[in-house]
Motif scaffolding. Structure first.
Motif, mmCIF file in Angstrom:
data_model
loop_
_atom_site.group_PDB
_atom_site.id
_atom_site.type_symbol
_atom_site.label_atom_id
_atom_site.label_comp_id
_atom_site.label_asym_id
_atom_site.label_seq_id
_atom_site.Cartn_x
_atom_site.Cartn_y
_atom_site.Cartn_z
ATOM 1 N N GLY A 43 7.201 -12.042 -0.312
ATOM 2 C CA GLY A 43 6.268 -11.570 -1.326
ATOM 3 C C GLY A 43 5.902 -10.115 -1.131
ATOM 4 N N VAL A 44 5.579 -9.764 0.120
ATOM 5 C CA VAL A 44 5.232 -8.365 0.414
ATOM 6 C C VAL A 44 6.421 -7.448 0.140
ATOM 7 N N ALA A 45 7.629 -7.900 0.543
ATOM 8 C CA ALA A 45 8.827 -7.086 0.323
ATOM 9 C C ALA A 45 9.093 -6.882 -1.167
ATOM 10 N N LEU A 46 8.917 -7.940 -1.956
ATOM 11 C CA LEU A 46 9.168 -7.830 -3.393
ATOM 12 C C LEU A 46 8.200 -6.865 -4.051
ATOM 13 N N VAL A 47 6.912 -6.968 -3.686
ATOM 14 C CA VAL A 47 5.921 -6.060 -4.275
ATOM 15 C C VAL A 47 6.235 -4.617 -3.892
ATOM 16 N N THR A 48 6.550 -4.410 -2.609
ATOM 17 C CA THR A 48 6.875 -3.053 -2.148
ATOM 18 C C THR A 48 8.106 -2.508 -2.868
ATOM 19 N N ILE A 49 9.123 -3.360 -3.005
ATOM 20 C CA ILE A 49 10.367 -2.937 -3.665
ATOM 21 C C ILE A 49 10.114 -2.600 -5.129
ATOM 22 N N CYS A 50 9.279 -3.387 -5.788
ATOM 23 C CA CYS A 50 8.982 -3.116 -7.201
ATOM 24 C C CYS A 50 8.330 -1.746 -7.363
ATOM 25 N N PHE A 51 7.365 -1.443 -6.482
ATOM 26 C CA PHE A 51 6.745 -0.125 -6.544
ATOM 27 C C PHE A 51 7.765 0.978 -6.253
ATOM 28 N N PHE A 52 8.588 0.755 -5.247
ATOM 29 C CA PHE A 52 9.573 1.770 -4.863
ATOM 30 C C PHE A 52 10.583 1.980 -5.982
ATOM 31 N N ILE A 53 11.059 0.899 -6.593
ATOM 32 C CA ILE A 53 12.036 1.009 -7.691
ATOM 33 C C ILE A 53 11.430 1.768 -8.863
ATOM 34 N N ALA A 54 10.145 1.447 -9.183
ATOM 35 C CA ALA A 54 9.508 2.111 -10.319
ATOM 36 C C ALA A 54 9.412 3.617 -10.081
ATOM 37 N N ILE A 55 8.990 3.997 -8.864
ATOM 38 C CA ILE A 55 8.853 5.425 -8.556
ATOM 39 C C ILE A 55 10.214 6.118 -8.586
ATOM 40 N N GLN A 56 11.211 5.484 -7.931
ATOM 41 C CA GLN A 56 12.535 6.110 -7.862
ATOM 42 C C GLN A 56 13.196 6.157 -9.236
ATOM 43 N N LEU A 57 12.961 5.133 -10.051
ATOM 44 C CA LEU A 57 13.560 5.092 -11.380
ATOM 45 C C LEU A 57 13.016 6.225 -12.254
ATOM 46 N N PHE A 58 11.696 6.419 -12.213
ATOM 47 C CA PHE A 58 11.130 7.519 -12.995
ATOM 48 C C PHE A 58 11.646 8.868 -12.486
ATOM 49 N N HIS A 59 11.852 8.977 -11.183
ATOM 50 C CA HIS A 59 12.385 10.231 -10.625
ATOM 51 C C HIS A 59 13.807 10.481 -11.133
ATOM 52 N N PHE A 60 14.653 9.456 -11.115
ATOM 53 C CA PHE A 60 16.031 9.600 -11.600
ATOM 54 C C PHE A 60 16.062 9.946 -13.086
#
Length: 662
Positions: free
Chosen positions: A17-34
């Motif tokens: 659960g913690v990994a999924l939440v962290t990954i979702c935040f990381f993906i969102a940030i990296q996606l907007f950057h790309f």
């Protein structure tokens, strides 16, 4: 014993659960950057395309050669990233544009979220003019195809989700395996070892120290368990050695002295001397009668054997004589239980006598434990002289008082079983006009002679025996029944009911009240609830929340006996925010009018400063009534107008003729 949910599963779920939440935040940030990087690339490409045709296009516009201008714009069609190319005059009028094939649709949330489509605007100047000072001839507007950006978004999102989810899975499995090896597996081994223990080995069992866990929390747990087991084994052995012995008189006195001078020295307690006749066979705790007494004793009690049939009991946690008498009666019931004789159809019928002495803490004055024991023995001997199965307190008159209290408790419980309660109603008048503007209901109990009344300490006793909440509900139900009856007969008159502090703090108070209001169809403004200022409320935030909910239900709130409770400056400051509609001046202050009007004047000033209505209770003389009217306190109740009456008498006297002269 089976494990329903393994620690491995729980911690793996937590890590995942913690990994999924962290990954979702990381993906969102990296996606907007790309996406932002891709936007900048597209904008740069559009500017390069615009500048490549800017010079010939400027010349065509300057020559007003529409055909050449359109031709130049059409040359941009093969450029794959373009979706639109327009020529716009300085006055923002679009003159020419190139028709591109219609692009595939893009979801609206993508368009808004990433500010699509991407546009660039390049000014066109005359080829011979200075761009720094010349005015643009027109503007070339290029727009990128948003579907290409959408394709990039989907592709990037799919790649990152696949990569990071695989990483999260590997991480969860790795951490779970490590935790399982380090914690769960040793715990399972300990649990299996304890579960397989025979009963005979439980009290002295010792756990073996696990390898690699001697200096961590598991090692600490095992050492603590082993130490506790050793202490338990030691205590069991000591109990086996002294199982047939109670403290003697000297040991008992020593323990009482420790209680009198220990950390609980300022709290009262009781000593009981218990004499038992026909005790029967058996030594100490093995005797059936004494075994029965031990089962009845509360915790922190000490029972000592002074002689063959005399026992001393220190009840350390009971401070009030009423509760000590209740315990003594419970012990006497156990003593009087028939005791079968071995191998015979006969039974012993033990009898007893109990003397009680109360220790009361008084600063600077002490009584010895020896004297306290003598007082209890004196009371026991007096009880024994009066007959069998008697209980007496050492202080003269206290026994009779406690007996009356016990009788009162039984009468209250009996009245609740028989539903022998009714409401008596006292009018509330506008004293200036004589109009009846409301009424207050008082709870009354049916007495032995058939009349209705209520003892002065009835509420205190009801709270002590734990029936105040039930009585409060009964009073609310009777009041709602009266209001419903008046409504059917066209009588519109507010009815006030007293609310106890205990009742407010009951979790089911509001649901029960809502049910009563719905069942009896009580209109807004009909029901008024009075809470006494001196009510014992331990959780004020909860009480304030309840009062606010009552206001939302359309119920008026009045503060009764104002001035007799906590009316300090801090309390008065908090009173401004209380959902209170009226203050009732306590009858004690009204009784001093008109000779001593200081307290009533102060209360009136407080109420007027807070813009709260005032009512006076306990109005008994015409002089009191005149003073109150002269000081703009017009609403009152008291024996000057009427004592509380039964519903029928109240209706006959006041509702048939609501305007009275006094």
């Amino acid at each position: 014993m089976r494990v329903r949910r393994s620690l491995t599963i729980k911690q793996m779920a937590a890590v995942s659960g913690v990994a999924l939440v962290t990954i979702c935040f990381f993906i969102a940030i990296q996606l907007f950057h790309f996406v932002e990087q891709r936007r900048e690339d597209y904008a740069q490409q559009l500017e390069n395309i615009a500048h490549s045709v800017a010079r010939p296009l400027s010349q065509a516009v300057l020559d007003v050669n529409l055909q050449e201008t359109q031709h130049i714009l059409n040359t941009l069609r093969p450029v794959g990233i373009l979706n639109r190319a327009d020529l716009v005059l300085p006055n923002q009028i679009s003159t020419l544009h190139t028709h591109f094939p219609e692009g595939r649709p893009v979801p609206e949330w993508i368009m808004k979220g990433f500010d699509l489509p991407i546009k660039v605007t390049v000014p066109l100047f005359s080829p011979v003019a200075n761009p720094d000072t010349a005015q643009p001839l027109a503007y070339l507007v290029l727009e990128a195809d948003p579907y290409r950006m959408f394709q990039f978004f989907v592709s990037a999102l799919s790649t990152m989700l696949t990569t990071y989810l695989l990483l999260a899975l590997i991480l969860s499995i790795s951490i779970s395996w490590c935790i399982n090896r380090l914690i769960v597996k040793p715990l399972r081994a300990i649990a299996r070892e304890l579960e397989s223990l025979p009963e005979s080995e439980v009290h002295y069992h010792q756990l073996e120290t696990r390898p690699r866990h001697q200096d961590d929390e598991l090692g600490m747990l095992i050492r603590s368990y082993n130490r506790n087991q050793q202490l338990l084994d030691k205590a069991l052995k000591a109990m086996q050695q002294t199982s047939n012995r109670f403290p003697n008189e000297a040991q008992f006195i020593t323990r009482v002295e420790q209680r009198m001078h220990g950390s609980l020295a300022q709290k009262d307690f009781h000593i009981m001397l218990i004499g038992i006749d026909n005790l029967g066979e058996g030594e100490a705790a093995c005797c059936p009668v004494i075994s029965a007494l031990l089962e009845e004793l509360p915790e922190q009690s000490l029972l000592a054997r002074l002689s063959y049939n005399e026992y001393a009991l220190m009840v350390s946690e009971i401070e009030r004589p009423f509760m000590a008498m209740r315990l003594a009666k419970q012990l006497m019931t156990r003593i009087n239980a028939p005791q079968p004789l071995n191998d015979t159809p006969m039974a012993l019928h033990p009898t007893g006598s109990i003397g009680i002495a109360q220790y009361q803490y008084v600063s600077g004055k002490t009584i010895s434990a020896q004297q306290l024991l003598i007082n209890a023995r004196t009371a026991r001997l007096s009880a024994n002289q009066q007959g069998k199965n008697q209980i007496l307190f050492f202080e003269p008159g206290l026994t009779a008082k406690i007996q009356r209290r016990m009788q009162q408790e039984n009468e209250i419980l009996h009245a609740m079983e028989k539903d022998d309660f009714a409401l008596f109603i006292q009018p509330q008048l506008n004293m200036a006009t004589g109009d009846v503007i409301g009424a207050e209901a008082f709870l009354r109990r049916k007495l032995c002679d058939g009349s209705y009344g209520l003892e002065s300490d009835f509420i205190v006793v009801a709270e002590e025996i734990g029936v105040m909440a039930q009585l409060g509900y009964k009073m609310l139900e009777l009041g709602c029944h009266i209001l419903a009856d008046w409504r059917l007969r066209g009588i519109v008159l507010p009815l006030s009911l007293n609310l106890s502090g205990v009742q407010i703090q009951q979790a089911n108070f509001l649901p029960e009240l809502r049910s009563l209001l719905s069942r009896y169809q009580i209109d807004h403004g009909q029901l008024v609830l009075e809470i006494t200022e001196t009510a014992r409320i331990e959780d004020w935030p909860l009480a304030l929340g309840v009062l606010s909910e009552l206001r939302k239900l359309g119920i008026s709130i009045e503060l009764d006996d104002f001035g007799q409770g906590y009316s300090g400056l801090e309390y008065l400051d908090r009173l401004r925010n209380l959902p209170v509609d009226a203050l009732k001046i306590d009858r004690l202050f009204v009784s001093t009018l008109p000779e001593d009007d200081a307290m009533v004047s102060i209360v009136a000033s407080i109420a007027r400063a807070m813009n709260i209505q005032l009512k006076a209770e306990g109005v008994e003389t015409a002089a009191q009534r005149e003073w109150l009217i002269a000081n703009r306190i017009n609403i009152g109740q008291g024996f000057l107008f009427s004592a509380p009456l039964s519903q029928a008498d109240f209706e006959t006297k006041f509702l048939l003729n609501a305007t009275l002269e006094y």
